[in-house]
Design a protein around this motif. Structure first.
Motif, short mmCIF file in Angstrom:
data_model
loop_
_atom_site.label_atom_id
_atom_site.label_comp_id
_atom_site.label_asym_id
_atom_site.label_seq_id
_atom_site.Cartn_x
_atom_site.Cartn_y
_atom_site.Cartn_z
N ILE A 83 12.97 32.42 62.04
CA ILE A 83 11.86 32.67 62.95
C ILE A 83 11.31 34.07 62.76
CG2 ILE A 83 11.12 32.60 65.36
CD1 ILE A 83 12.19 29.93 64.33
N ALA A 84 9.97 34.17 62.74
CA ALA A 84 9.27 35.46 62.66
C ALA A 84 9.75 36.30 61.48
CB ALA A 84 9.41 36.22 63.97
N PRO A 85 9.48 35.86 60.25
CA PRO A 85 9.99 36.58 59.09
C PRO A 85 9.40 37.95 58.85
CG PRO A 85 8.48 34.84 58.42
CD PRO A 85 8.73 34.65 59.87
N GLY A 86 8.25 38.26 59.50
CA GLY A 86 7.64 39.56 59.29
C GLY A 86 7.30 39.76 57.82
N GLY A 87 7.82 40.84 57.23
CA GLY A 87 7.58 41.11 55.82
C GLY A 87 8.54 40.40 54.90
N GLY A 88 9.57 39.76 55.45
CA GLY A 88 10.47 38.96 54.63
C GLY A 88 11.77 39.63 54.23
N TRP A 89 12.27 40.56 55.06
CA TRP A 89 13.51 41.26 54.71
C TRP A 89 14.64 40.26 54.48
CZ3 TRP A 89 18.57 42.28 55.80
CH2 TRP A 89 19.11 43.48 55.32
N TYR A 90 14.82 39.32 55.37
CA TYR A 90 15.87 38.32 55.19
C TYR A 90 15.44 37.19 54.26
CZ TYR A 90 20.05 39.48 57.85
OH TYR A 90 21.25 40.04 58.25
N ALA A 91 14.16 36.92 54.17
CA ALA A 91 13.71 35.88 53.23
C ALA A 91 14.04 36.25 51.80
CB ALA A 91 12.21 35.67 53.38
N ASP A 92 14.03 37.54 51.49
CA ASP A 92 14.36 37.98 50.13
C ASP A 92 15.78 37.60 49.75
OD1 ASP A 92 11.87 39.08 50.01
OD2 ASP A 92 12.51 41.15 50.30
N ILE A 93 16.64 37.40 50.75
CA ILE A 93 18.01 36.96 50.52
C ILE A 93 18.13 35.45 50.64
CG2 ILE A 93 20.39 37.11 51.38
CD1 ILE A 93 19.67 39.95 52.40
N TYR A 127 2.14 37.48 54.41
CA TYR A 127 3.45 36.95 54.04
C TYR A 127 3.31 35.76 53.08
CZ TYR A 127 8.19 35.18 54.43
OH TYR A 127 9.45 34.75 54.14
N ARG A 128 2.39 34.87 53.39
CA ARG A 128 2.17 33.73 52.50
C ARG A 128 1.74 34.19 51.11
NH1 ARG A 128 1.38 28.64 55.52
NH2 ARG A 128 1.52 29.08 57.76
N GLN A 129 0.95 35.25 51.06
CA GLN A 129 0.52 35.77 49.76
C GLN A 129 1.70 36.34 49.00
OE1 GLN A 129 -2.70 35.43 48.48
NE2 GLN A 129 -1.53 35.96 46.63
N LYS A 130 2.59 37.03 49.70
CA LYS A 130 3.79 37.55 49.06
C LYS A 130 4.59 36.43 48.41
CE LYS A 130 8.38 39.37 50.10
NZ LYS A 130 9.25 40.13 50.99
N LEU A 131 4.77 35.35 49.12
CA LEU A 131 5.54 34.22 48.58
C LEU A 131 4.82 33.60 47.38
CD1 LEU A 131 6.87 32.37 51.77
CD2 LEU A 131 7.72 34.43 50.66
N ALA A 132 3.50 33.48 47.50
CA ALA A 132 2.74 32.87 46.42
C ALA A 132 2.78 33.71 45.14
CB ALA A 132 1.29 32.68 46.85
N ASN A 133 2.95 35.03 45.30
CA ASN A 133 2.96 35.92 44.15
C ASN A 133 4.27 35.87 43.35
OD1 ASN A 133 0.39 36.82 44.72
ND2 ASN A 133 1.07 38.64 45.82
N ALA A 134 5.31 35.26 43.92
CA ALA A 134 6.61 35.19 43.23
C ALA A 134 7.19 33.79 43.36
CB ALA A 134 7.57 36.24 43.80
N PRO A 135 6.56 32.80 42.74
CA PRO A 135 7.01 31.41 42.90
C PRO A 135 8.42 31.15 42.38
CG PRO A 135 5.37 31.59 41.16
CD PRO A 135 5.38 32.90 41.87
N ALA A 136 8.88 31.94 41.42
CA ALA A 136 10.23 31.73 40.90
C ALA A 136 11.29 31.99 41.96
CB ALA A 136 10.47 32.64 39.69
N VAL A 137 10.96 32.85 42.92
CA VAL A 137 11.91 33.17 44.00
C VAL A 137 11.59 32.37 45.25
CG1 VAL A 137 12.81 35.01 45.49
CG2 VAL A 137 12.22 35.51 43.10
N TYR A 138 10.30 32.31 45.62
CA TYR A 138 9.90 31.77 46.92
C TYR A 138 9.17 30.45 46.85
CZ TYR A 138 10.56 36.76 47.84
OH TYR A 138 11.06 38.05 47.91
N GLY A 139 9.12 29.83 45.68
CA GLY A 139 8.30 28.64 45.51
C GLY A 139 8.67 27.46 46.38
N LYS A 140 9.90 27.38 46.85
CA LYS A 140 10.33 26.25 47.67
C LYS A 140 10.30 26.54 49.17
CE LYS A 140 13.74 23.67 46.70
NZ LYS A 140 15.13 23.21 46.43
N VAL A 141 9.94 27.78 49.54
CA VAL A 141 9.90 28.14 50.95
C VAL A 141 8.73 27.45 51.64
CG1 VAL A 141 9.71 30.04 52.62
CG2 VAL A 141 10.96 30.38 50.46
N VAL A 142 9.00 26.85 52.80
CA VAL A 142 7.97 26.20 53.60
C VAL A 142 7.64 27.12 54.77
CG1 VAL A 142 7.37 24.19 55.00
CG2 VAL A 142 8.80 23.91 52.96
#
Length: 286
Positions: A83-93, A127-142
């Motif tokens: 919930i509320a990923p912000g800039g994605g500190w935990y999403a990066d993990i 945040y969505r743009q950040k994920l889109a810029n690195a599909p190898a890492v974040y491509g499966k994130v919904v």
């Protein structure tokens, strides 16, 4: 030393699952050791991966991601809602940790305040743009949203093994949405699924207004509202405790790093204190 407090009701809540695993042989000691070993290795690889910026890594000493996620009993095959990923500190993990066998969902929180909602929508777009810029890492994130206790962008009905929230409770208290969100989390979890909460911790007896103003929330307040939504407290930990935090600053918790709301005023003192004293709680949906 970490301190864990267990609620006996949790044994009742998950007894059927444990019995089923034992009967099928999936819970044999050797199998469990293998699962734990593989999970720990995968988590370490995600924490130490090149996708994490040095600025993010510098906060590990305060945020203890490995110990915190292990306390929340994560494994890489779970469906996890952050919930509320912000800039994605935990999403990066979490994104690389769950990529191969599990699934990471993110729900950006959209405030009920029109002015704050505009800021939240801007954060969501970035945040969505950040994920889109690195599909190898974040491509499966919904990615979806949470607004007024309702999820948009994905099905959240009894879908998740874990719902995780880090340092967000105080915002929802101020926004008048804590109870609505707690009920949403309860509905999103599978039976036996768990809610992991990390939050700035106020002194016992702190008034509601002081909690709103300071950003620190009492542990009893969080537990009370989680229980009102149907959750059972499973365990608590002192992983993210900080005894140096006196919680009496002019700008509340935002006086401390990483925000330093007061600028250069007393900055060295706040840097020496470090990030806030935090509760770390685990709740189960019976």
């Amino acid at each position: 030393m970490n301190a864990y407090r267990f609620d006996p009701a949790r044994a009742i809540a998950i007894a059927a699952t444990v019995l089923t695993l034992a009967i099928t042989g999936c819970a044999s000691p050797s199998h469990e050791r293998d699962l734990q070993s593989n999970s720990a290795a995968s988590l370490d690889a995600a924490i130490n991966g090149p996708q994490r910026a040095s600025r993010a890594r510098a906060r590990d000493v305060y945020r203890h991601p490995r110990e915190t996620l292990q306390f929340f009993e994560l494994n890489p095959a779970q469906a996890v809602l952050k919930i509320a990923p912000g800039g994605g500190w935990y999403a990066d993990i979490l994104a690389p940790y769950l990529r191969d066998s599990g699934q990471l969902y993110e729900a950006q929180y959209i405030s009920t305040s029109p002015d704050l909602a505009r800021e939240d929508n801007a954060t969501d777009s970035e945040y969505r743009q950040k994920l889109a810029n690195a599909p190898a890492v974040y491509g499966k994130v919904v990615v979806g949203t949470l607004h007024r206790g309702e999820f948009q962008g994905f099905d959240a009905n009894g879908k998740f093994d874990r719902v995780l929230t880090f340092r967000n409770i105080h915002n929802w208290v101020k926004d008048g949405q804590l109870d609505a969100n707690m009920h949403a989390f309860f509905g999103a979890l599978k039976h036996g699924g768990e809610l992991g909460v990390e939050e700035h911790r106020a002194r016992p007896g702190t008034s509601l207004q002081r909690m709103i103003d300071s950003g620190y929330v009492t542990e009893a307040f969080v537990i009370e509202h989680a229980r009102a939504a149907g959750f059972v407290l499973s365990a608590s930990s002192e992983i993210n405790a900080n005894s140096k935090d006196t919680k009496d600053y002019p700008n509340g918790v935002w006086s401390l790093p990483p925000t330093y709301k007061g600028g250069d005023i007393d900055r060295a003192r706040f840097a020496a204190i470090g990030e806030s004293d935090r509760m770390t709680l685990r709740f189960v949906k019976p």
